[in-house]
Motif scaffolding. Structure first.
Motif: not given
Length: 106
Positions: A38-40, A24-26, A29-31
């Motif tokens: 923070f990516i875990t 859900n990269f798009g 980016r929006k968030k």
């Protein structure tokens, strides 16, 4: 005495697993344009995604703090030399000692 670094705080809404971030990269980016995300990886924060505006502000603040620190250090050295001018070295001496150190490490 060491410097105490306060870790950033975040909400559960700002955490996303690496696998979900990839899928859900798009949306990520929006968030990130509103709040850092923070990516875990294996339950540990691994990467932070921030919007460019936020990054620019952080970068500008970092540069400002670096300039203030440099000015503070230079002022301390000036004050020290004002108190004890004999502690100063000529630029030529500084250059010579630097060259000697560089030559000995070759």
């Amino acid at each position: 005495m060491g410097i105490v670094v306060e870790k950033p705080s975040f909400t559960a809404d700002q955490l996303i697993s690496a696998s979900n971030a990839a899928k859900n990269f798009g949306e990520l980016r929006k968030k990130a344009k509103n709040l850092p995300q923070f990516i875990t990886d294996n339950g540990e924060v691994d990467t932070v995604v921030v919007g460019y505006d936020y990054f620019e502000k952080m970068y500008a603040r970092l540069k400002e703090l670096e300039a203030k620190e440099e000015a503070f250090i230079l002022q301390e050295r000036i004050n020290r030399l004002d108190k004890d001018p004999s502690a100063g070295m000529s630029w030529r001496s500084v250059r010579r000692s630097g060259q000697e150190e560089n030559e000995s490490s070759i």
